[in-house]
Structures are given as structure tokens and as C-alpha cells.
Enzyme design. Structure first.
Site, PDB file in Angstrom:
ATOM      1  N   HIS A  23      11.409  -2.304 -38.968  1.00 29.10           N
ATOM      2  CA  HIS A  23      11.654  -3.124 -40.175  1.00 29.10           C
ATOM      3  C   HIS A  23      10.915  -4.452 -40.031  1.00 29.10           C
ATOM      4  O   HIS A  23      11.344  -5.333 -39.288  1.00 29.10           O
ATOM      5  CB  HIS A  23      13.162  -3.390 -40.337  1.00 29.10           C
ATOM      6  N   LYS A 109      13.212   2.120 -49.819  1.00 28.19           N
ATOM      7  CA  LYS A 109      14.026   0.944 -49.528  1.00 28.19           C
ATOM      8  C   LYS A 109      14.894   0.599 -50.725  1.00 28.19           C
ATOM      9  O   LYS A 109      14.402   0.455 -51.843  1.00 28.19           O
ATOM     10  CB  LYS A 109      13.097  -0.237 -49.199  1.00 28.19           C
ATOM     11  N   HIS A 146      19.269  -2.441 -47.719  1.00 21.96           N
ATOM     12  CA  HIS A 146      19.690  -3.843 -47.564  1.00 21.96           C
ATOM     13  C   HIS A 146      21.142  -3.869 -48.023  1.00 21.96           C
ATOM     14  O   HIS A 146      21.420  -3.796 -49.212  1.00 21.96           O
ATOM     15  CB  HIS A 146      18.819  -4.786 -48.399  1.00 21.96           C
ATOM     16  N   HIS A 184      19.128  -4.216 -40.553  1.00 27.62           N
ATOM     17  CA  HIS A 184      19.503  -5.545 -40.038  1.00 27.62           C
ATOM     18  C   HIS A 184      21.004  -5.831 -40.160  1.00 27.62           C
ATOM     19  O   HIS A 184      21.408  -6.780 -40.825  1.00 27.62           O
ATOM     20  CB  HIS A 184      18.686  -6.662 -40.698  1.00 27.62           C
ATOM     21  N   ASP A 257      12.966  -7.448 -38.587  1.00 14.85           N
ATOM     22  CA  ASP A 257      13.070  -8.173 -39.854  1.00 14.85           C
ATOM     23  C   ASP A 257      12.281  -9.479 -39.800  1.00 14.85           C
ATOM     24  O   ASP A 257      12.656 -10.472 -40.438  1.00 14.85           O
ATOM     25  CB  ASP A 257      14.531  -8.436 -40.247  1.00 14.85           C
TER      26      ASP A 257
HETATM   27  O1  DOR Z   1      15.792 -13.123 -44.572  1.00 17.28           O
HETATM   28  C1  DOR Z   1      15.221 -12.268 -45.205  1.00 17.28           C
HETATM   29  N1  DOR Z   1      13.916 -12.397 -45.544  1.00 17.28           N
HETATM   30  N2  DOR Z   1      15.894 -11.192 -45.606  1.00 17.28           N
HETATM   31  C2  DOR Z   1      15.360 -10.278 -46.433  1.00 17.28           C
HETATM   32  O2  DOR Z   1      16.033  -9.338 -46.766  1.00 17.28           O
HETATM   33  C3  DOR Z   1      13.989 -10.471 -46.977  1.00 17.28           C
HETATM   34  C4  DOR Z   1      13.192 -11.314 -46.105  1.00 17.28           C
HETATM   35  C5  DOR Z   1      11.914 -11.803 -46.747  1.00 17.28           C
HETATM   36  O3  DOR Z   1      11.191 -10.990 -47.346  1.00 17.28           O
HETATM   37  O4  DOR Z   1      11.610 -13.000 -46.642  1.00 17.28           O
HETATM   38 ZN    ZN Z   2      13.796  -7.448 -44.225  1.00 12.08          ZN
END
Ligand code: DOR
Ligand code: ZN
Length: 359
Positions: A23, A109, A146, A184, A257
Site C-alpha cells: 500500500h 480500492k 479504507h 492501514h 501507506d
Molecule cells: O493519510 C493519508 N494520506 N491517508 C489516506 O488514506 C490517503 C493518503 C494520501 O493520499 O495523502
Molecule cells: Zn493510503
């Protein structure tokens, strides 16, 4: 959070099969070129999140994005991007199935609409996706979730737990064979849910959710570079995540992430969510596993459980991690902007030392 429990018998150098990042956010354009190199340095493959503007909602868009990533790789890199298609209320089962059958995408997703960065085009009600989920269940295509509800009245720290009750558990009752990755995860509720679910339900865990809790976000002042979504929860949840990640269970695997934003977008009156951890990812995981006395389980979490879930081969190469200090820069260049990496300015206990000799 600095744990002081170390396994003194741990080796000073550790060689493991090359890991994958299940991820990651690689962005696009000038920023992608630089952030991609950090992921490609450590990982053989990564599932690339589709929350671009506009989002990657079709086979054609996923193919185009994949080509741009491959073109931006450092010379000689064998990094393999694996694509995911962004579900909307209007996703078509035939298009999704085609992407999977042709090998263009490995998963879809699910972003609940307005849950996070670039999720405005996400799914407003999972019932709009029933035809797509039914097809994915039939063809064995994983759904990456998510897991947060977005209703204003639900406290932000409760949104993951409420999502399990209101969305995820019912979806698994409706589609009992659907392969799901709860992405996450940030709570004991999610770790327990995944632990108790059938084998085709798994979860990714980030380095930062293993290291910080919600108090860290306010340590000495507000810390925008530790803000991500789902937001870090209280300490008991962090400890539950550490137990899950180091348990040896094949249901839990690595997903950073890593989500870069230019410094100005983070240090702002309305700062973006996302932590750029790609430059220090394996260093962080190694420290956590060492602190938990579980270095012997790092390879399973980082390099074996993910491929088993996705039905992909194990990586043939190996990497070396060394227990020597890594100094993290204060900022990193990305296109015209600069990004503050996770652990900026800190000295880490482990270093990533590159691909290991295969002999
Ligand atoms: O903290 C995050 N940033 N969570 C997400 O789900 C998306 C990601 C982003 O694309 O910046
Ligand atoms: Zn993410």
C-alpha cells in the site's frame, strides 16, 4: 515513541527476502519521479494507490498510470508497480474484471466518499457496488478497504471501529468469499476482527501506526507531519497493532501507506493527511520487530504473507538491514517542492543496506 526493550541477542546484520509494499502513494508527475525512487530502493513490488486527480477508475487509466511509473523508474530498477482501480458508485463489473484478467490491476480500492485525500469520487454507499463486489468475489479479485465511516456525528477516533460494524462485517456476510484487505489498520478492534475472520481477510499495518499514538500528534505542540488518516489512536491500540504485526499470523503484512505532500500542504491552516515514510520504511519495521523480540518474524510480515495472500511469487532477491545509525534528512526534494520525511532529523537504530549478495 522510543521503546527501550532491545533483544541483545539480535544480530547486527539481518538478511531477508526482498520485501514488497502492499500500500503506497506514488503520486504523479514531478513529485512521483522522486518519491518513487525511495520506494523502489527498498521494495521489489508495491500496490500503488489510485487516488490521483482525477482518480484511476478504469482499466485504461490504470494502464496509463502504470506506464508513467515504469518510465519514471531509476535506470536499471526492476521495481514492479501493481495497480489498483478506484471504485466509484458507477464502476462497471465488466471493466473491473477485464483489468484483473489482463493483469492490468491486482485489486480494487474502496474509498468511502470524503474519507481522505482525493476521495470525493469514492463510494457514497457500498450498496452501489454490489454488482462489482459480486463479480470480484467470483473471480477472486481482492478488495482493498479504507475502513472509516464519514458521518460527521461519528467521532474521528471511532470511525474505524464503526466501519467494521456498519460496512465491513455486513459486506462479508453478503459476499462471504470476497478477498478483503483491511488497509492501514489503527485499532485493536480491526486487528481482532481480521484475526477472527476467515483466511481470505487480511490487513496491512504501517510503520507509523506501530510507532506513534494520538498523543504523539500533540507532543510539545501540534505535529502536522504525524497527521495521517486513519489518524493514530490511543496507546492501547498501538500495542495491539504491534502484537498483530509481530504475531507471525499470515493475515498481517506490510503496507507503508507512504503518502507524500509538499511541506506547504502539511504546514497549513488545513493540513493534508499523509506521512512520507518511504525513505525509512524498513528501518522502522526492523526497529519495531527488534523491540518486540520478533526480528525472526520480520521476513514473514514484510516479504512472505503479502505474496501468499495475492497469489504472487516470492521475490528471489534478498536485502540487508544493519543495526547501525541512519541519519534522516530534515527535508527531501520532490519536483519543485520539498517534503518532510517521517522521522525527519532523527537518528534511527537500523539502516537499509541494499540488496544482499545472493551467493
Ligand atoms: O493519510 C493519508 N494520506 N491517508 C489516506 O488514506 C490517503 C493518503 C494520501 O493520499 O495523502
Ligand atoms: Zn493510503
Amino acid at each position: 515513541m522510543a521503546e527501550q526493550r532491545f533483544d541483545d541477542t539480535a544480530p547486527a546484520s539481518l538478511v531477508i527476502r526482498q520485501p514488497d509494499d502492499w500500500h503506497v502513494h506514488l503520486r504523479d508527475g514531478a513529485m512521483m519521479t522522486q518519491v518513487l525512487a525511495h520506494t523502489a530502493r527498498q521494495f521489489a513490488r508495491a500496490i500503488v494507490m489510485p487516488n490521483l486527480t482525477p482518480p484511476v477508475t478504469t482499466t485504461q487509466l490504470a494502464n496509463g498510470y502504470r506506464e508513467r511509473i515504469l518510465a519514471a523508474l531509476p535506470p536499471g530498477s526492476t521495481f514492479e508497480p501493481l495497480m489498483a482501480i478506484y471504485l466509484t458508485d458507477h464502476s462497471q463489473p465488466d471493466d473491473i474484471a477485464e483489468a484483473f484478467a489482463r493483469g492490468v490491476a491486482v485489486a480494487c480500492k474502496l474509498y468511502p466518499a470524503h474519507a481522505t485525500t482525493n476521495s470525493a469520487a469514492g463510494v457514497t454507499d457500498i450498496r452501489h457496488c454490489h454488482a462489482v463486489l459480486e463479480r470480484m468475489e467470483r473471480i477472486g479479485m481482492p478488495l482493498l478497504v479504507h475502513g472509516e465511516v464519514t458521518r460527521r456525528e461519528v467521532d474521528i477516533f471511532d470511525r474505524e471501529a464503526v466501519f467494521i460494524d456498519e460496512v465491513l462485517a455486513p459486506a462479508l456476510r453478503d459476499f462471504p468469499a470476497l478477498k478483503v484487505v483491511f488497509e492501514h489498520i489503527t485499532t485493536a478492534d480491526a486487528a481482532n476482527f481480521v484475526r477472527d475472520a476467515p483466511a481470505h481477510v487480511a490487513a496491512t499495518i504501517t510503520p507509523h501506526h506501530l510507532e506513534i499514538n494520538r498523543t504523539s500528534l500533540f507532543e510539545g505542540g501540534i505535529r502536522p507531519h504525524l497527521y495521517c488518516l486513519p489518524v493514530a489512536k490511543r496507546e492501547s491500540h498501538r500495542l495491539a497493532l504491534r502484537r498483530a504485526a509481530t504475531s507471525g499470523s499470515a493475515k498481517f503484512f506490510l503496507g507503508t501507506d507512504s503518502a507524500p505532500h509538499a511541506i506547504g500542504a502539511k504546514e497549513s491552516a488545513c493540513g493534508c493527511a499523509g506521512i512520507f515514510n518511504a525513505p525509512v520504511a524498513m528501518e522502522c519495521y526492523a526497529s519495531v520487530f527488534e523491540e518486540e523480540g520478533a526480528l525472526g518474524r520480520l521476513e514473514g510480515f514484510a516479504s512472505e504473507h503479502g505474496p501468499a495472500f495475492y497469489g504472487l511469487p516470492l521475490n528471489p532477491r534478498r536485502i540487508r538491514l544493519e543495526r547501525r545509525a541512519m541519519e534522516v534528512p530534515a527535508t527531501i526534494a520532490a519536483g519543485d517542492a520539498r517534503i518532510v520525511p517521517y522521522h525527519a532529523g532523527a537518528s534511527l537504530r537500523w539502516s537499509f543496506a541494499g540488496l544482499a549478495d545472493q551467493a
